[in-house]
Design a protein around this motif. Structure first.
Motif, short mmCIF file in Angstrom:
data_model
loop_
_atom_site.label_atom_id
_atom_site.label_comp_id
_atom_site.label_asym_id
_atom_site.label_seq_id
_atom_site.Cartn_x
_atom_site.Cartn_y
_atom_site.Cartn_z
N ARG A 15 -3.62 -10.81 -6.98
CA ARG A 15 -3.45 -11.33 -8.33
C ARG A 15 -2.05 -11.12 -8.90
N GLY A 16 -1.26 -10.26 -8.26
CA GLY A 16 0.07 -9.95 -8.76
C GLY A 16 0.08 -8.59 -9.44
N ALA A 17 1.22 -7.90 -9.34
CA ALA A 17 1.35 -6.57 -9.93
C ALA A 17 1.21 -6.61 -11.44
N SER A 71 0.82 -1.21 0.00
CA SER A 71 0.00 0.00 0.00
C SER A 71 0.86 1.26 0.00
N ALA A 72 2.01 1.21 0.68
CA ALA A 72 2.87 2.39 0.74
C ALA A 72 3.48 2.69 -0.63
N ILE A 73 3.93 1.66 -1.34
CA ILE A 73 4.51 1.86 -2.66
C ILE A 73 3.44 2.34 -3.64
N ALA A 74 2.22 1.80 -3.51
CA ALA A 74 1.12 2.25 -4.38
C ALA A 74 0.83 3.73 -4.16
N SER A 90 -5.40 -0.74 -5.39
CA SER A 90 -4.41 -1.29 -6.32
C SER A 90 -3.43 -2.20 -5.59
N ALA A 91 -3.09 -1.84 -4.34
CA ALA A 91 -2.19 -2.70 -3.55
C ALA A 91 -2.85 -4.05 -3.27
N ARG A 92 -4.15 -4.04 -2.99
CA ARG A 92 -4.85 -5.30 -2.72
C ARG A 92 -4.92 -6.17 -3.98
#
Length: 492
Positions: A349-351, A152-155, A342-344
């Protein structure tokens, strides 16, 4: 995707527990402070745009000279993202990040105290150092945060690029409309000082380091090559594409970058590990970054111009610059709201699939805009959807890069990814400028873009986003094993 090797050397600092593992106010402020700095650097990139029409008269310069206030920032941003990223990996991300903020703030202060166009251009070039903040911050988040907070932080950090762009345009439009433009730079100087001071107080030292000598020849060659190519792309329309300077700069830049690549492959401690960058798991996210940079920038370039087009053209809304920029704000807010979503998606499912979803949203939004570009509500909705897709894409790109490179190269690798986005934006600017100047109508003696011109521009952006989706599908499926902790000792 092959899991990262865990048998790499770790420094003495890296053997210590992660700084963020403990509680405390400073730990809780790491992500908000880095996000604030990311938004601030994006604001600095766009803040000058609304004042460009008035600056020639106020500085006694020609419009082509004033345009260097954008070009200078673009070029230094592109050059310094990978260079400072590598410096951060070697000497520590915290001091390099704070130094980048300090240089950016100094550039803002210079803009606030002068009307000399030469000083303004130099100051804007200095502000380009802020582009390294987001790659450095992304690498720092990997180094200091516990695993469950990283996604979540990177997103959120990645989304600051779109948020800052969305907020910078209306902020600068309002200030320029109601006050002297110098006040805008005093404001950004204050924000810059706040960001630098907060970073100095809050941010811990990054444990992951990549020891060695800094590759000065590589930095010089990369700078020369990028400057040539980016100047040819950004100034070609002003100088004339048939002028001798454009092909000389472009071909010369490509030749220098080829020499740089040869030098990097033979350097013991290269600025960019090209062998690593050539791996499919690293190369394809960089290609996707270039294509999505193109798609992302088309939204900002075309939307405001479309809304400000005169009503007599048959399609324009005749809005003010402030109103036109405000229609981009919902997209910036959507990026913030959707960053945990988006983090979830990436966690579930993977980035890779987050990136595919984001590019499809962008492409669908642009296709819709081709048929709905004559109404304020549909224009705003289309611009917002483009931003939603951009938020998904920009949250997934650094995650894919981080999954594919060692911890000691995170800032350099994400800096290179940011460079590819910048090149994509430059290509977009060139392509859309060509379209809008070729497909025109005569409006009271002035060549004005037609509705068809904007539709073609949206079509190009949609194609770029679809291309990014296809490229992303070429990535291998992620390994089932989680990413290793970048600061733990290797297991025997």
């Amino acid at each position: 995707m092959q899991p990262l090797r865990t048998n790499r050397p770790v420094t003495a600092d890296a053997k210590q527990p992660r700084p963020a593992a403990a509680g405390g106010l400073r730990v809780r402020l790491i992500v908000p402070v880095l996000a604030f700095c990311g938004v601030l650097t994006a604001v600095m990139q766009t803040v000058v745009v609304p004042m460009l029409p008035d600056l020639p008269e106020q500085t006694g310069s020609s419009p082509s000279t004033v345009s260097w206030m954008l070009t200078a920032t673009l070029v230094t941003s592109a050059v310094l993202s990978p260079v400072l990223g590598r410096a951060g990996d070697m000497y520590g991300k915290r001091p390099v990040l704070i130094g980048s903020l300090a240089a950016m703030t100094a550039g803002s202060a210079l803009c606030a105290v002068t009307s000399d166009i030469r000083v303004l251009i130099a100051a804007r070039a200095l502000q380009g150092s802020g582009a390294a903040v987001v790659p450095l911050a992304t690498g720092m988040l990997r180094d200091v945060l516990p695993r469950h907070r990283m996604g979540s932080a990177i997103a959120l950090m990645s989304g600051t690029v779109g948020v800052g762009a969305a907020l910078g345009l209306p902020l600068s439009s309002v200030v320029v409309e109601h006050a002297d433009w110098h006040a805008l730079f005093w404001m950004t100087t204050g924000f810059g000082l706040l960001g630098a001071a907060a970073s100095w107080w809050v941010l811990p030292a990054s444990p992951a380091r990549s020891p060695g000598r800094f590759d000065v020849p590589g930095a010089v060659l990369l700078t020369a090559g990028l400057v040539g190519i980016l100047l040819a792309l950004s100034k070609g329309a002003d100088w004339g594409w048939a002028s001798l300077a454009v092909p000389v700069l472009a071909v010369g830049g490509v030749a220098v970058l080829a020499l740089w690549a040869w030098q990097q492959l033979r350097c013991r401690a290269p600025l960019v590990d090209l062998r690593l960058a050539a791996r499919r798991t690293v190369l394809l996210p960089h290609v996707a970054a270039l294509l999505t940079g193109f798609a992302f920038y088309g939204n900002w370039l075309a939307t405001a111009q479309l809304m400000q087009a005169p009503k007599d053209t048959g399609y324009g809304l005749g809005t003010s610059a402030v109103t036109a920029s405000l229609c981009l704000v919902p997209g910036g807010l959507a990026i913030v709201v959707l960053s945990p979503v988006s983090a979830r998606i990436s966690a579930a499912r993977g980035a890779r699939w987050t990136l595919v979803l984001g590019t499809l949203v962008i492409s669908g939004a642009y296709i819709g805009r081709i048929f709905t570009s004559e109404n304020l509500i549909t224009i705003t909705a289309g611009a917002t959807l483009c931003s939603v897709g951009t938020g998904l894409v920009y949250s997934a790109l650094p995650t894919l890069v981080l999954e594919a490179v060692p911890a000691a190269q995170t800032a350099a690798a994400t800096g290179l990814n940011a460079l590819m986005r910048t090149i994509g934006q430059s290509l977009c600017s060139t392509a859309i400028a060509a379209v809008l100047t070729q497909l025109t109508l005569d409006y009271h003696g002035t060549a004005t873009p037609t509705l068809r011109a904007y539709q073609v521009a949206f079509g190009l952006a949609a194609a770029a986003a679809l291309g990014a989706a296809v490229v992303t599908l070429g990535l291998p499926k992620p390994a089932s094993e989680p990413l290793p902790n970048p600061v733990t000792k290797p297991t025997p």
